[in-house]
Write a protein that holds these residues in place. Sequence first.
Motif, PDB file in Angstrom:
ATOM      1  N   ARG A 128      13.489  30.024 -29.862  1.00 41.84           N
ATOM      2  CA  ARG A 128      12.174  30.659 -29.323  1.00 41.84           C
ATOM      3  C   ARG A 128      11.092  30.331 -30.293  1.00 41.84           C
ATOM      4  NH1 ARG A 128      13.429  36.304 -27.602  1.00 41.84           N
ATOM      5  NH2 ARG A 128      11.284  36.632 -27.554  1.00 41.84           N
ATOM      6  N   PRO A 159      16.195  37.151 -33.780  1.00 40.44           N
ATOM      7  CA  PRO A 159      16.453  36.503 -32.695  1.00 40.44           C
ATOM      8  C   PRO A 159      18.134  36.256 -32.861  1.00 40.44           C
ATOM      9  CG  PRO A 159      15.388  34.704 -33.687  1.00 40.44           C
ATOM     10  CD  PRO A 159      15.216  36.027 -34.629  1.00 40.44           C
ATOM     11  N   VAL A 163      10.660  29.186 -24.875  1.00 43.77           N
ATOM     12  CA  VAL A 163      11.901  29.117 -25.313  1.00 43.77           C
ATOM     13  C   VAL A 163      12.405  27.730 -24.890  1.00 43.77           C
ATOM     14  CG1 VAL A 163      14.274  30.088 -24.898  1.00 43.77           C
ATOM     15  CG2 VAL A 163      12.522  31.614 -24.855  1.00 43.77           C
ATOM     16  N   ASP A 166       7.439  38.796 -27.310  1.00 40.91           N
ATOM     17  CA  ASP A 166       8.228  38.766 -28.387  1.00 40.91           C
ATOM     18  C   ASP A 166       9.389  39.706 -28.570  1.00 40.91           C
ATOM     19  OD1 ASP A 166       5.716  38.173 -31.125  1.00 40.91           O
ATOM     20  OD2 ASP A 166       6.135  37.066 -29.380  1.00 40.91           O
ATOM     21  N   SER A 194      16.231  43.615 -27.469  1.00 42.25           N
ATOM     22  CA  SER A 194      17.018  43.722 -28.519  1.00 42.25           C
ATOM     23  C   SER A 194      18.596  43.920 -28.300  1.00 42.25           C
ATOM     24  CB  SER A 194      16.664  45.092 -29.285  1.00 42.25           C
ATOM     25  OG  SER A 194      16.861  46.152 -28.375  1.00 42.25           O
ATOM     26  N   ASP A 246       7.746  32.603 -30.607  1.00 45.36           N
ATOM     27  CA  ASP A 246       7.048  33.486 -30.098  1.00 45.36           C
ATOM     28  C   ASP A 246       5.417  33.337 -30.200  1.00 45.36           C
ATOM     29  OD1 ASP A 246       9.537  35.789 -31.287  1.00 45.36           O
ATOM     30  OD2 ASP A 246       9.244  35.049 -29.538  1.00 45.36           O
ATOM     31  N   THR A 291      21.425  34.384 -30.994  1.00 42.69           N
ATOM     32  CA  THR A 291      21.609  33.312 -29.817  1.00 42.69           C
ATOM     33  C   THR A 291      23.319  33.445 -29.376  1.00 42.69           C
ATOM     34  OG1 THR A 291      22.118  31.616 -31.373  1.00 42.69           O
ATOM     35  CG2 THR A 291      20.094  31.582 -30.243  1.00 42.69           C
ATOM     36  N   CYS A 323      22.428  39.746 -25.282  1.00 43.05           N
ATOM     37  CA  CYS A 323      21.784  39.156 -24.307  1.00 43.05           C
ATOM     38  C   CYS A 323      22.714  38.738 -23.194  1.00 43.05           C
ATOM     39  CB  CYS A 323      20.705  38.378 -24.434  1.00 43.05           C
ATOM     40  SG  CYS A 323      21.165  37.029 -25.676  1.00 43.05           S
ATOM     41  N   ALA A 358      14.333  39.294 -24.189  1.00 44.83           N
ATOM     42  CA  ALA A 358      15.354  38.447 -24.338  1.00 44.83           C
ATOM     43  C   ALA A 358      15.115  37.340 -23.180  1.00 44.83           C
ATOM     44  CB  ALA A 358      16.607  39.107 -24.017  1.00 44.83           C
ATOM     45  N   ILE A 415      18.849  34.218 -25.803  1.00 47.68           N
ATOM     46  CA  ILE A 415      18.348  34.579 -27.307  1.00 47.68           C
ATOM     47  C   ILE A 415      17.741  35.796 -27.118  1.00 47.68           C
ATOM     48  CG2 ILE A 415      16.371  33.139 -26.705  1.00 47.68           C
ATOM     49  CD1 ILE A 415      16.536  32.390 -29.946  1.00 47.68           C
ATOM     50  N   ASN A 416      18.017  36.730 -27.947  1.00 51.15           N
ATOM     51  CA  ASN A 416      17.420  37.960 -27.958  1.00 51.15           C
ATOM     52  C   ASN A 416      16.130  38.049 -28.880  1.00 51.15           C
ATOM     53  OD1 ASN A 416      18.389  38.606 -30.470  1.00 51.15           O
ATOM     54  ND2 ASN A 416      19.803  40.292 -29.828  1.00 51.15           N
ATOM     55  N   SER A 417      15.515  39.174 -29.094  1.00 54.81           N
ATOM     56  CA  SER A 417      14.425  39.421 -29.912  1.00 54.81           C
ATOM     57  C   SER A 417      14.651  39.305 -31.528  1.00 54.81           C
ATOM     58  CB  SER A 417      13.579  40.625 -29.656  1.00 54.81           C
ATOM     59  OG  SER A 417      14.328  41.934 -29.858  1.00 54.81           O
TER      60      SER A 417
END
Length: 123
Positions: A71, A55, A78, A30, A102, A73, A57, A105, A33, A51-53
Amino acid sequence: QVQLVESGGGLVQPGGSLRLSCGASGSNLDYYAFGWFRQAPGNAREWVSCINSAPITYYADSVKGRFTTTRDDATSTVYLEMDSLKHEDNAGYYCGTDPYGSTACPAIKYQYWGQGTQVAVSS
């Protein structure tokens, strides 16, 4: 160690759609990225989306408005939804992941990679 497996590639007509999946195995994913990259024969590997945490994009200009990254989780998966496919989208598509999830990305140098899945756009 994180293991990534891409799936969902195949042959599609121009203007068609495909959904690629990147299944991840590991712990605390979770917080990671995920990025999508592609490489056509004779070309360098190019960044497509990530896509980061959060999220949040990000998309390359070449695919923005046509591709969507999401994503899930709960399943550590993804997705790359590809619509309005063009001949220039022909490539092997790869997913990567990194634990510093975080951050913005596009700047990430991804540590783990899958083996790729082939997308062919042909009429």
